[in-house]
Design a protein around this motif. Structure first.
Motif, PDB file in Angstrom:
ATOM      1  N   SER A   1      -1.313 -51.890  10.683  1.00  0.00           N
ATOM      2  CA  SER A   1      -1.386 -51.320  12.034  1.00  0.00           C
ATOM      3  C   SER A   1      -0.106 -50.592  12.392  1.00  0.00           C
ATOM      4  O   SER A   1       0.948 -50.792  11.777  1.00  0.00           O
ATOM      5  N   THR A   2      -0.212 -49.752  13.422  1.00  0.00           N
ATOM      6  CA  THR A   2       0.989 -49.101  13.935  1.00  0.00           C
ATOM      7  C   THR A   2       1.887 -50.046  14.706  1.00  0.00           C
ATOM      8  O   THR A   2       2.938 -49.634  15.189  1.00  0.00           O
TER       9      THR A   2
ATOM     10  N   ASN B   1       0.547 -42.108   3.668  1.00  0.00           N
ATOM     11  CA  ASN B   1      -0.774 -42.237   4.281  1.00  0.00           C
ATOM     12  C   ASN B   1      -1.721 -43.137   3.503  1.00  0.00           C
ATOM     13  O   ASN B   1      -2.612 -43.751   4.087  1.00  0.00           O
TER      14      ASN B   1
ATOM     15  N   SER C   1      -3.101 -37.983  18.143  1.00  0.00           N
ATOM     16  CA  SER C   1      -2.765 -39.397  18.282  1.00  0.00           C
ATOM     17  C   SER C   1      -2.291 -39.739  19.694  1.00  0.00           C
ATOM     18  O   SER C   1      -2.545 -40.828  20.196  1.00  0.00           O
TER      19      SER C   1
ATOM     20  N   ARG D   1       1.174 -38.738  13.132  1.00  0.00           N
ATOM     21  CA  ARG D   1       0.301 -39.877  13.047  1.00  0.00           C
ATOM     22  C   ARG D   1       1.159 -41.074  13.220  1.00  0.00           C
ATOM     23  O   ARG D   1       0.719 -42.115  13.614  1.00  0.00           O
TER      24      ARG D   1
ATOM     25  N   TRP E   1      -5.131 -49.123  11.151  1.00  0.00           N
ATOM     26  CA  TRP E   1      -5.372 -47.950  10.311  1.00  0.00           C
ATOM     27  C   TRP E   1      -6.040 -48.290   8.989  1.00  0.00           C
ATOM     28  O   TRP E   1      -6.665 -47.423   8.374  1.00  0.00           O
TER      29      TRP E   1
ATOM     30  N   PHE F   1       0.092 -47.578   7.556  1.00  0.00           N
ATOM     31  CA  PHE F   1      -1.115 -46.761   7.531  1.00  0.00           C
ATOM     32  C   PHE F   1      -2.070 -47.098   6.391  1.00  0.00           C
ATOM     33  O   PHE F   1      -3.216 -46.675   6.412  1.00  0.00           O
TER      34      PHE F   1
ATOM     35  N   TYR G   1     -13.555 -40.798   9.749  1.00  0.00           N
ATOM     36  CA  TYR G   1     -12.236 -41.276   9.375  1.00  0.00           C
ATOM     37  C   TYR G   1     -12.220 -42.101   8.090  1.00  0.00           C
ATOM     38  O   TYR G   1     -11.193 -42.177   7.420  1.00  0.00           O
TER      39      TYR G   1
ATOM     40  N   ARG H   1     -11.185 -46.470  12.374  1.00  0.00           N
ATOM     41  CA  ARG H   1     -10.233 -45.817  11.482  1.00  0.00           C
ATOM     42  C   ARG H   1     -10.393 -46.234  10.023  1.00  0.00           C
ATOM     43  O   ARG H   1      -9.974 -45.507   9.125  1.00  0.00           O
TER      44      ARG H   1
ATOM     45  N   GLU I   1      -9.265 -48.279  16.755  1.00  0.00           N
ATOM     46  CA  GLU I   1      -8.153 -47.826  17.581  1.00  0.00           C
ATOM     47  C   GLU I   1      -7.883 -48.760  18.755  1.00  0.00           C
ATOM     48  O   GLU I   1      -6.849 -48.645  19.408  1.00  0.00           O
TER      49      GLU I   1
END
Length: 656
Positions: free
Chosen positions: A642-643, A417, A274, A326, A627, A375, A543, A585, A601
């Motif tokens: 999303s992150t 996850n 990552s 992650r 994600w 995620f 993915y 992803r 990404e």
């Protein structure tokens, strides 16, 4: 004494020397009866009569022989009690060890190669740990490289020669591991567990990236003192091309206190992968989108224990780094917290839109604020509830109409996850980095069951269309099928050689599609547990996979920034949807099968028209990796996680 070519040991004909050490040598030899070469490890003559040495060697052989994993060198046979020499025959890997790669790149391997090697080693180590075995001597020389005609190459772990079972409490009777890679606790009286292997794997990654070990000195005393006291040197002093996030990854793996390291080797490998992600650069819109005044949603209630991600990180002591699995991805290390209950109007990304596509009305995204990276997102079958999971270890339920948070389900001890509703909407299944799959009653929000993944993170969970079977996949590499009613395992579908990233059942439930880290994309017959077909990938990780609602089309998103479409009848590729700004992803079909959404990404979501295989639109608004994407059952809303610590609900063009 080193044996010469032509000499015979236990019927094996010696052909050459592969390597030698203090206790013996490893040869390439021909099997006495089978027409194949093996690697033959032979202890020196002086040790064969030593009772202690014989006992240690027999322990090594017993430990190594019971380990069966695609990233561990297979042991075929070993010497018996009456043999005058102590020997162990293993699968011969002709590619040599990682040193071969380092010789060609003395200043360090390309980051993607180094991280791929570490990921293979991590899968092997986590498996060994699940069998209660420590390696205790992880280093580049014990990682062999095998050419693979389909995937280029893979790494295999060898030499469990000083391994001890996890329940062996001996710590520092003697340190046999190579000092350059040995964990600090190896030099003290502290207990040693699997986290010592994580430390050694961290030293190995540092070596692969820089061409040198992290701690150097004039002798053993200086090296040991550095392991005990010195922070790891800055990677960017040797490799200015590496992202700053990689330093934090190394620092976590090499933490002096084992409790501050990653919980597993694969968590470390995922963090390293990552950290290579480059921050996205968003194009400046050529013209503003038409102003649309969205209806502001009702204020979202913030959980009493929820704090913005930045605040919680600042409160942590500086000597206790948080793992960057992650999880902490990455993009400069900072995650953005968006105020709860806000709604925004987004600009359409005109730089990526196809010129022949008329500009639709700019979609409106309502923002659901999380405490940390998200995620996975999933709609309930009636579309009224959204489930989300992420870095904060919580499973959250939201009312789609009011945008209110209506549930927080705690139980996972590491990041979540994957979340998925059962077809009847009564049960929610969640998988996490804590190696468990948990089942929840949606109405009461109580946990009703827990399924153990045995080892490693769970990356994906999915119900069969009739709700009777739950499939789980992740770091274990085997896809597991569970009886939802009894919570008993039905079968292991084996064949993947790396973590399983994503799965999808066909609408009829007869076929299961699985995508893995090693570019493998596989179809299984769920009825007889056999492989139907392997579909060729792009040579990079797969993915995400998804079936269309009619089951005729299968989509796969991969690290090559593309989505591939397949005809499930002929199993032929029918199209490549290229143009994504980063690795794809997550993919999802709209309920009518006409539109595909792809989360990338580069923080964008691209919409594609399946019939014409053409690009429709880009949804921009997230500022970090997307994600997960999911359509509501009526197709009117697209949810994305999303992150950047947000979930966005997009009202799609053309819907009421």
């Amino acid at each position: 004494m080193v044996l010469r070519a032509g000499e015979v040991v236990a019927g094996f004909v010696i052909e050459g020397v592969l390597g030698a050490g203090g206790m013996g040598a490893v040869y390439v030899a021909r099997h006495p009866r089978l027409e194949r070469r093996v690697a033959l490890k032979v202890l020196h003559d002086s040790l064969a009569g030593d009772r202690r040495a014989r006992a240690a060697f027999e322990r090594e052989a017993a430990l190594a022989a019971r380990l069966e994993h695609p990233n561990i060198v297979t042991v075929y046979d070993r010497s018996g009690p009456e043999d005058p020499m102590l020997w162990l025959s293993m699968r011969h890997i002709p590619g040599g060890d990682v040193g071969v790669l380092l010789n060609a790149a003395p200043s360090g391997l390309p980051a993607e190669v180094a991280v791929a090697v570490i990921a293979d080693a991590a899968a092997a180590l986590d498996y060994a740990h699940s069998q209660d075995v420590l390696h205790r001597d992880v280093k580049p020389a014990n990682l062999l490289i095998e050419p693979d005609p389909r995937h280029g190459q893979r790494a295999l772990l060898t030499d469990f020669g000083i391994a001890r079972t996890l329940d062996d409490t001996v710590t520092l009777a003697e340190v046999a591991a190579t000092l350059a890679y040995a964990a600090p606790e190896r030099f003290t009286r502290r207990p040693v567990d699997h986290r010592a292997d994580i430390y050694s794997l961290g030293c190995t990654l540092y070596h692969l990236l820089t061409g040198t070990v992290p701690f150097r000195g004039g002798g053993a005393v200086e090296v040991i003192a550095a392991h005990l006291n010195d922070p790891p040197p800055n990677l960017r002093l040797s490799r200015s091309d590496l992202p700053t996030a990689m330093d934090a990854v190394i620092a976590t793996a090499l933490a002096k206190d084992p409790a501050d390291r990653y919980p597993s080797c694969l968590a470390f490998a995922e963090a390293a992968r990552s950290a290579r992600i480059t921050p996205p650069r968003f194009p400046t819109p050529k013209r503003p989108a038409p102003a649309i005044a969205p209806v502001a949603p009702a204020p979202t209630r913030v959980h009493e224990n929820a704090f913005p991600a930045q605040v919680s990180r600042q409160s942590e002591p500086p000597h206790s780094p948080r793992p960057i699995t992650r999880r902490r991805l990455l993009i400069g290390g900072a995650l953005c917290t968006v105020a709860a209950g806000t709604a925004i109007t987004l600009l359409r990304d005109t730089d990526h839109a196809d010129p022949d596509v008329s500009a639709p009305t700019a979609p409106v995204a309502d923002v659901l604020a999380h405490d940390d990276a998200v995620f996975s997102v999933a709609f309930s079958p009636d579309g009224r509830t959204l489930a989300t999971g992420g870095l904060d270890k919580m499973v959250r339920l939201w009312d789609v109409g009011t945008h209110q948070r209506i549930g927080n389900m705690a139980g996972h001890t590491d990041l979540v996850n994957s979340v998925v509703f059962s077809p009847d909407g009564r049960t929610l299944a969640t998988g996490g980095f804590d190696s468990t799959v948990r089942l929840w009653d949606v109405q009461t929000q109580r946990q009703t069951g827990e399924l153990s993944a045995d080892t490693g993170a769970v990356h994906s969970v999915v119900f069969s269309p009739d709700g009777r079977i739950l499939a789980t996949g992740g770091a274990h590499t085997a896809v597991r099928l569970w009886d939802v009613g009894t919570h008993q395992k039905i079968a292991d579908l084996r064949g993947h050689i790396s973590p399983v990233n994503s799965m999808a059942f066909s609408p009829g439930g007869r076929t299961l599609a699985t995508g893995s880290q090693a570019a493998m994309f596989r179809l299984w017959d769920v009825g007889n547990f056999e492989v139907i077909a392997d579909l060729p990938g792009n040579g990079v990780a797969v993915y995400s996979v998804a079936f269309s609602s009619d089951g005729r089309t299968l989509a796969s998103g991969d690290g090559y920034k593309s989505v591939r479409l397949w005809d499930t009848g002929s199993r032929q590729k029918i199209g490549d949807l290229s143009g994504n700004g980063g690795a794809v992803r997550s993919v999802a079909f709209s309920p009518d099968g006409r539109t595909l959404a792809a989360g990338s990404e580069d923080a964008s979501i691209r919409l594609w028209d399946i019939a014409g295989l053409r690009h429709i639109d880009v949804l921009s608004g997230h500022n970090s990796v997307v994600w997960s994407v999911a359509f509501s059952p009526d197709g009117r809303i697209l949810a994305t996680g999303s992150t950047d610590s947000t979930v966005r609900l997009w009202k799609l063009p053309g819907t009421a």
